[in-house]
Design a protein around this motif. Structure first.
Motif, short mmCIF file in Angstrom:
data_model
loop_
_atom_site.label_atom_id
_atom_site.label_comp_id
_atom_site.label_asym_id
_atom_site.label_seq_id
_atom_site.Cartn_x
_atom_site.Cartn_y
_atom_site.Cartn_z
N GLU A 21 0.67 -1.23 -0.01
CA GLU A 21 -0.14 0.07 0.07
C GLU A 21 0.71 1.18 0.09
O GLU A 21 0.45 2.42 -0.22
N ASP A 22 2.21 1.13 -0.04
CA ASP A 22 3.08 2.35 0.17
C ASP A 22 3.18 2.95 -1.32
O ASP A 22 3.03 2.36 -2.26
N ASP A 23 3.25 4.45 -1.11
CA ASP A 23 3.57 5.13 -2.26
C ASP A 23 4.79 6.10 -1.90
O ASP A 23 5.43 5.95 -0.90
N VAL A 24 5.21 6.98 -2.78
CA VAL A 24 6.10 7.97 -2.64
C VAL A 24 5.91 8.97 -1.30
O VAL A 24 6.84 8.92 -0.21
N GLY A 25 4.76 9.17 -1.00
CA GLY A 25 4.24 10.01 -0.01
C GLY A 25 4.31 9.25 1.50
O GLY A 25 5.10 9.60 2.22
N THR A 26 3.99 8.13 1.39
CA THR A 26 4.08 7.22 2.74
C THR A 26 5.39 6.70 3.09
O THR A 26 5.88 6.73 4.29
N MET A 27 6.12 6.69 2.17
CA MET A 27 7.66 6.23 2.11
C MET A 27 8.69 7.51 2.46
O MET A 27 9.39 7.35 3.43
N PHE A 28 8.07 8.55 2.04
CA PHE A 28 8.73 9.84 2.56
C PHE A 28 8.40 10.11 4.05
O PHE A 28 9.41 10.39 4.82
N THR A 29 7.17 9.83 4.53
CA THR A 29 7.12 9.84 5.70
C THR A 29 8.00 8.73 6.82
O THR A 29 8.50 8.97 7.69
N LYS A 30 7.68 7.48 6.19
CA LYS A 30 8.25 6.62 6.91
C LYS A 30 9.87 6.89 7.07
O LYS A 30 10.51 6.69 8.16
N LEU A 31 10.49 7.18 6.19
CA LEU A 31 12.00 7.61 5.99
C LEU A 31 12.33 8.80 6.78
O LEU A 31 13.18 8.65 7.49
N SER A 32 11.26 9.82 6.82
CA SER A 32 11.60 10.94 7.67
C SER A 32 11.78 10.42 9.21
O SER A 32 12.64 10.76 9.60
#
Length: 181
Positions: free
Chosen positions: A23-34
């Motif tokens: 279910e991840d996309d660029v937005g969710t990965m940006f948040t997780k990686l932050s």
């Protein structure tokens, strides 16, 4: 990472992996990686400042470079499999957004799902357009269901709302994509 003038270079002080969920996309990965980056920095910065943590040189043979996305890469190629298109849609959401064309108009595709059904229809053919379902044939006989889209000049919409409104004229058998007939 130690900052140097070269891109994706410099010694590494610490690293952590983050799983990519379906279910991840660029937005969710940006948040997780932050969050991971923040936590890792808080953990190792005192060690770096005290001199108790030393960096390790990167193996330049293992470094990869991700170029900027070109506008032509945003276009959905219906000859790809439904799985590949799903990955493209998630890989371009929330920006720049993958898109398709329909009757000369650009539709941004925000959300899709891969179906288990198979089809003999040519890639890019609409095979279902009823009761909240818009299915498009893809490569390798796979099928993709469009769940959320944004027609040119309009707001993002759930497929049910779209098909009950301006999408009422979308018909089975029509072609979508750059090579519309």
């Amino acid at each position: 990472m130690e900052m140097v003038k070269k891109m994706d270079a410099g010694s590494v002080y610490a690293q952590e992996s983050v799983p990519i969920m379906h279910e991840d996309d660029v937005g969710t990965m940006f948040t997780k990686l932050s969050y991971v980056g923040r936590d890792l920095l808080l953990k190792v910065l005192p060690q770096i400042l005290s001199g108790s943590l030393f960096s390790v040189e990167q193996d330049e043979q293992q470094v990869t470079f991700a170029p900027n996305i070109r506008p032509e890469e945003e276009v959905i190629d219906w000859r790809q499999t439904a799985q590949e298109i799903d990955q493209k849609v998630r890989g371009m959401r929330p920006w720049p957004i993958a898109y398709m064309t329909y009757q000369g108009n650009r539709w941004k595709i925000w959300s899709v799902s891969v179906l288990t059904e198979r089809t003999e229809a040519n890639p890019g053919t609409i095979i279902r357009a009823t009761k909240g379902q818009l299915w498009v044939a893809c490569g390798n006989q796979s099928i993709l269901a469009i769940e959320e889209l944004q027609p040119s000049g309009k707001n993002k919409q759930k497929i049910t709302d779209f098909l009950n409104g301006m999408g009422q004229k979308v018909a089975v058998g029509e072609q979508v994509g750059q090579d519309e007939e």
